[in-house]
Design a protein around this motif. Structure first.
Motif, PDB file in Angstrom:
ATOM      1  N   UNK A 138       0.851  -1.183   0.000  1.00 20.75           N
ATOM      2  CA  UNK A 138       0.000   0.000   0.000  1.00 20.75           C
ATOM      3  C   UNK A 138       0.890   1.238   0.000  1.00 20.75           C
ATOM      4  N   UNK A 139       0.544   2.237  -0.793  1.00 21.89           N
ATOM      5  CA  UNK A 139       1.310   3.481  -0.844  1.00 21.89           C
ATOM      6  C   UNK A 139       1.322   4.126   0.543  1.00 21.89           C
ATOM      7  N   UNK A 140       2.429   4.759   0.855  1.00 19.60           N
ATOM      8  CA  UNK A 140       2.595   5.407   2.164  1.00 19.60           C
ATOM      9  C   UNK A 140       1.466   6.396   2.399  1.00 19.60           C
ATOM     10  N   UNK A 141       0.917   6.284   3.602  1.00 18.80           N
ATOM     11  CA  UNK A 141      -0.149   7.200   4.003  1.00 18.80           C
ATOM     12  C   UNK A 141       0.034   7.501   5.483  1.00 18.80           C
ATOM     13  N   UNK A 142       0.091   8.760   5.825  1.00 29.25           N
ATOM     14  CA  UNK A 142       0.285   9.130   7.225  1.00 29.25           C
ATOM     15  C   UNK A 142       1.630   8.678   7.765  1.00 29.25           C
TER      16      UNK A 142
END
Length: 115
Positions: free
Chosen positions: A97-101
């Motif tokens: 999953x793409x980096x988030x937060x």
């Protein structure tokens, strides 16, 4: 969840490992994020009798765009769909999953010997 079966064709007699990779997979976050999750997906398999037809795989992946689903459930759903479609000797899925937060998440399902 997407219900369309993925298409397959007879595998050649040689021993081989097939790899599919894409960074164009998206699905809706089921929590209060307010947008889609973006993924990098790697699928590796050693066919038994059948190979996975890439166009039908692409259609299956596109069908998740409007689906609210976690990374864990998405990886599992893809694994089960491919397992059901071609019954491979070995199968491995890596979903990043793409980096988030500031957090990156990776889910791996299947035979890690194919990594």
């Amino acid at each position: 969840m997407p219900e369309k079966d993925m298409e397959r064709f007879e595998a050649p007699p040689s021993e081989q490992v097939t790899t599919f990779e894409t960074d164009e997979l998206t699905a809706l976050c089921p929590f209060d994020f307010g947008g889609p999750d973006h993924y990098t997906l790697v699928i590796k398999y050693e066919p038994a009798d059948y190979c996975l037809e890439s166009r039908s795989l692409k259609q299956r992946l596109e069908s998740y765009r409007d689906e609210e689903i976690t990374a864990e459930r998405l990886a599992d759903a893809l694994y089960r769909a491919i397992e059901d479609a071609i019954v491979p000797e070995r199968l491995y899925i890596r979903l990043e999953q793409a980096r988030r937060g500031g957090i990156e998440e990776t889910v791996e399902v299947g035979d890690r010997a194919l990594c």
